[in-house]
Design a protein around this motif. Structure first.
Motif, PDB file in Angstrom:
ATOM      1  N   GLU A  16       0.869  -1.186   0.053  1.00  0.00           N
ATOM      2  CA  GLU A  16      -0.022  -0.154  -0.185  1.00  0.00           C
ATOM      3  C   GLU A  16       0.653   1.576   0.026  1.00  0.00           C
ATOM      4  N   ARG A  17       2.181   1.182   0.177  1.00  0.00           N
ATOM      5  CA  ARG A  17       3.138   2.472   0.174  1.00  0.00           C
ATOM      6  C   ARG A  17       3.881   2.053  -1.086  1.00  0.00           C
ATOM      7  N   SER A  18       3.538   1.581  -1.973  1.00  0.00           N
ATOM      8  CA  SER A  18       4.439   1.189  -3.109  1.00  0.00           C
ATOM      9  C   SER A  18       3.926   1.568  -4.653  1.00  0.00           C
ATOM     10  N   LEU A  19       4.516   2.243  -5.314  1.00  0.00           N
ATOM     11  CA  LEU A  19       4.174   2.428  -6.607  1.00  0.00           C
ATOM     12  C   LEU A  19       4.646   1.627  -7.823  1.00  0.00           C
ATOM     13  N   MET A  20       3.860   1.319  -8.651  1.00  0.00           N
ATOM     14  CA  MET A  20       4.327   0.692  -9.825  1.00  0.00           C
ATOM     15  C   MET A  20       4.087   1.336 -11.236  1.00  0.00           C
ATOM     16  N   ILE A  21       5.059   1.669 -11.909  1.00  0.00           N
ATOM     17  CA  ILE A  21       5.032   2.200 -13.285  1.00  0.00           C
ATOM     18  C   ILE A  21       4.919   1.430 -14.347  1.00  0.00           C
ATOM     19  N   GLY A  22       4.030   1.194 -15.383  1.00  0.00           N
ATOM     20  CA  GLY A  22       3.715   0.279 -16.438  1.00  0.00           C
ATOM     21  C   GLY A  22       3.160   0.771 -17.396  1.00  0.00           C
ATOM     22  N   ASP A  23       3.454   0.423 -18.714  1.00  0.00           N
ATOM     23  CA  ASP A  23       2.653   0.959 -19.754  1.00  0.00           C
ATOM     24  C   ASP A  23       1.600  -0.003 -20.212  1.00  0.00           C
ATOM     25  N   ARG A  24       1.460  -1.158 -19.651  1.00  0.00           N
ATOM     26  CA  ARG A  24       0.049  -2.181 -19.961  1.00  0.00           C
ATOM     27  C   ARG A  24      -0.819  -2.162 -19.008  1.00  0.00           C
ATOM     28  N   TYR A  25      -1.783  -1.877 -19.007  1.00  0.00           N
ATOM     29  CA  TYR A  25      -3.140  -1.718 -18.097  1.00  0.00           C
ATOM     30  C   TYR A  25      -3.047  -3.275 -17.411  1.00  0.00           C
ATOM     31  N   ASP A  26      -3.504  -4.491 -18.043  1.00  0.00           N
ATOM     32  CA  ASP A  26      -3.839  -5.614 -17.473  1.00  0.00           C
ATOM     33  C   ASP A  26      -2.430  -6.185 -16.748  1.00  0.00           C
ATOM     34  N   ASP A  75       0.697  -4.650 -16.020  1.00  0.00           N
ATOM     35  CA  ASP A  75       1.455  -3.713 -14.867  1.00  0.00           C
ATOM     36  C   ASP A  75       0.520  -3.206 -14.060  1.00  0.00           C
ATOM     37  N   VAL A  76      -0.296  -2.078 -14.530  1.00  0.00           N
ATOM     38  CA  VAL A  76      -1.239  -1.377 -13.660  1.00  0.00           C
ATOM     39  C   VAL A  76      -2.136  -2.286 -12.915  1.00  0.00           C
ATOM     40  N   LYS A  77      -3.015  -3.102 -13.603  1.00  0.00           N
ATOM     41  CA  LYS A  77      -3.967  -3.833 -12.743  1.00  0.00           C
ATOM     42  C   LYS A  77      -3.377  -5.149 -11.920  1.00  0.00           C
ATOM     43  N   GLY A  78      -2.368  -5.533 -12.580  1.00  0.00           N
ATOM     44  CA  GLY A  78      -1.672  -6.574 -11.840  1.00  0.00           C
ATOM     45  C   GLY A  78      -1.049  -6.090 -10.405  1.00  0.00           C
ATOM     46  N   ALA A  79      -0.582  -4.780 -10.403  1.00  0.00           N
ATOM     47  CA  ALA A  79       0.140  -4.225  -9.099  1.00  0.00           C
ATOM     48  C   ALA A  79      -1.318  -3.697  -8.380  1.00  0.00           C
ATOM     49  N   ALA A  99       0.098   4.495 -14.479  1.00  0.00           N
ATOM     50  CA  ALA A  99      -0.188   4.261 -16.043  1.00  0.00           C
ATOM     51  C   ALA A  99       0.891   5.268 -16.757  1.00  0.00           C
ATOM     52  N   PHE A 100       1.777   4.676 -17.517  1.00  0.00           N
ATOM     53  CA  PHE A 100       2.405   5.554 -18.334  1.00  0.00           C
ATOM     54  C   PHE A 100       2.046   4.977 -19.779  1.00  0.00           C
ATOM     55  N   GLY A 101       1.190   5.576 -20.564  1.00  0.00           N
ATOM     56  CA  GLY A 101       1.022   5.136 -21.736  1.00  0.00           C
ATOM     57  C   GLY A 101      -0.263   3.894 -21.754  1.00  0.00           C
ATOM     58  N   ALA A 102      -0.464   3.453 -20.552  1.00  0.00           N
ATOM     59  CA  ALA A 102      -1.260   2.276 -20.512  1.00  0.00           C
ATOM     60  C   ALA A 102      -2.804   2.819 -20.725  1.00  0.00           C
ATOM     61  N   GLU A 103      -3.672   1.921 -20.985  1.00  0.00           N
ATOM     62  CA  GLU A 103      -4.929   2.376 -21.158  1.00  0.00           C
ATOM     63  C   GLU A 103      -5.682   2.747 -19.888  1.00  0.00           C
ATOM     64  N   ASP A 104      -6.970   3.406 -19.685  1.00  0.00           N
ATOM     65  CA  ASP A 104      -7.428   3.732 -18.677  1.00  0.00           C
ATOM     66  C   ASP A 104      -8.367   2.612 -18.000  1.00  0.00           C
ATOM     67  N   GLY A 105      -8.662   2.719 -16.632  1.00  0.00           N
ATOM     68  CA  GLY A 105      -9.189   1.630 -16.112  1.00  0.00           C
ATOM     69  C   GLY A 105      -9.432   1.971 -14.640  1.00  0.00           C
ATOM     70  N   PRO A 106      -9.929   1.255 -13.519  1.00  0.00           N
ATOM     71  CA  PRO A 106     -10.305   1.440 -12.103  1.00  0.00           C
ATOM     72  C   PRO A 106      -8.920   1.311 -11.494  1.00  0.00           C
ATOM     73  N   ALA A 107      -8.106   0.548 -12.314  1.00  0.00           N
ATOM     74  CA  ALA A 107      -6.609   0.321 -11.339  1.00  0.00           C
ATOM     75  C   ALA A 107      -5.777   1.492 -11.468  1.00  0.00           C
ATOM     76  N   ARG A 112       0.810  11.518  -0.855  1.00  0.00           N
ATOM     77  CA  ARG A 112       0.907  10.456   0.188  1.00  0.00           C
ATOM     78  C   ARG A 112      -0.025   9.440  -0.019  1.00  0.00           C
ATOM     79  N   PRO A 113       0.425   8.052   0.274  1.00  0.00           N
ATOM     80  CA  PRO A 113      -0.688   6.799  -0.242  1.00  0.00           C
ATOM     81  C   PRO A 113      -1.900   7.161   0.363  1.00  0.00           C
ATOM     82  N   SER A 114      -3.022   6.647  -0.241  1.00  0.00           N
ATOM     83  CA  SER A 114      -4.428   6.788   0.098  1.00  0.00           C
ATOM     84  C   SER A 114      -4.779   5.676   0.817  1.00  0.00           C
ATOM     85  N   ASP A 115      -5.797   6.015   1.886  1.00  0.00           N
ATOM     86  CA  ASP A 115      -6.148   4.588   2.572  1.00  0.00           C
ATOM     87  C   ASP A 115      -7.157   3.839   1.949  1.00  0.00           C
ATOM     88  N   ASP A 116      -7.501   3.790   0.538  1.00  0.00           N
ATOM     89  CA  ASP A 116      -8.212   3.150  -0.325  1.00  0.00           C
ATOM     90  C   ASP A 116      -7.374   1.635  -0.284  1.00  0.00           C
TER      91      ASP A 116
END
Length: 241
Positions: free
Chosen positions: A185-195, A197-201, A210-218, A237-241
């Motif tokens: 929850e205090r870590s960021l993952m930068i990726g160019d693929r939604y499913d 990199d971003v959703k996996g994280a 998201a860096f060039g990755a498509e939009d989505g709830p993740a 700062r990290p959110s509580d979500d």
């Protein structure tokens, strides 16, 4: 880390993880490197084919090799390239005969994403773990980072070859987090693929950037330049979500 300008508060960010391809490494430059290698291959082997035909055979063969894998099973890129060369030449070419030429083409052609090396270097000035989570072959990933002069700035490098799986398999993110000793929850993952990199994280409890990755709830954050990650770690700062 030396020179930190962070407060060390309990709710600060602890880690920033980077994908390599498409985030640190310019994918178009990789394609150019492959074309350069194939042009040399055709000449050295006196293959009766145009460069365009060789490129199409390469893409079809290598792409098929990766599509045949079982789920998130890791498959080495060098093995795919080996098959691609065989399909173009019409016979098996021992790996030791082409790997040096391939490495030379890659080393002389690949380019980093603009701003990525600077952003990585500047992150080391902060009290953060800076890591890699990438699907590359391990040694090849190290060579890319060394080529761009950023290898020494990473505290950990987690590759699919080392883990045996590819993103978005949870093992990739869990291994990286365990190695770093940081909270998801205090870590960021930068990726160019939604499913991948971003959703996996996000599924692993991390914050997807998201860096060039498509939009989505993740998508927790979206950046247009790697340098914008500095604003996130400094101003958010990290959110509580």
């Amino acid at each position: 880390m030396p020179g930190s300008d962070r407060s060390g508060a309990e709710d600060d960010w602890e880690a920033v993880f980077w994908d390599i391809g498409g985030v640190i490494l310019d994918i178009e430059s990789v394609q150019a490197a492959h074309q350069r290698f194939l042009a040399d291959l055709l000449e050295r082997r006196d293959v009766d084919a145009t460069l365009e035909e060789a490129i199409e055979t390469w893409r079809t063969t290598v792409g098929g090799y990766f599509r045949e894998r079982d789920g998130t099973e890791f498959r080495s890129a060098r093995e795919g390239y080996h098959l691609g060369i065989e399909a173009i030449v019409g016979e098996e070419v021992p790996m030791e005969e082409w790997r040096a030429q391939f490495a030379e083409a890659v080393e002389g052609t690949i380019e980093p994403i603009v701003g990525a090396p600077e952003a990585i270097e500047r992150l080391t000035e902060r009290d953060l773990h800076v890591g890699v989570i990438s699907d590359v072959d391990h040694d090849e990933g190290l060579r890319i980072l060394e080529r761009f002069g950023v290898r020494e700035h990473f505290d950990s490098i987690t590759t699919s070859e080392a883990v045996g799986r590819t993103k978005p398999d949870p093992a990739m993110f869990e291994t990286a987090l365990e190695t770093a000793g940081v909270a998801p929850e205090r870590s960021l993952m930068i990726g160019d693929r939604y499913d991948h990199d971003v959703k996996g994280a996000d599924d692993a409890g991390m914050h997807g950037v998201a860096f060039g990755a498509e939009d989505g709830p993740a998508v927790a954050y979206r950046i247009e330049s790697p340098l914008e990650i500095l604003e996130i770690v400094d101003d958010e700062r990290p959110s509580d979500d």
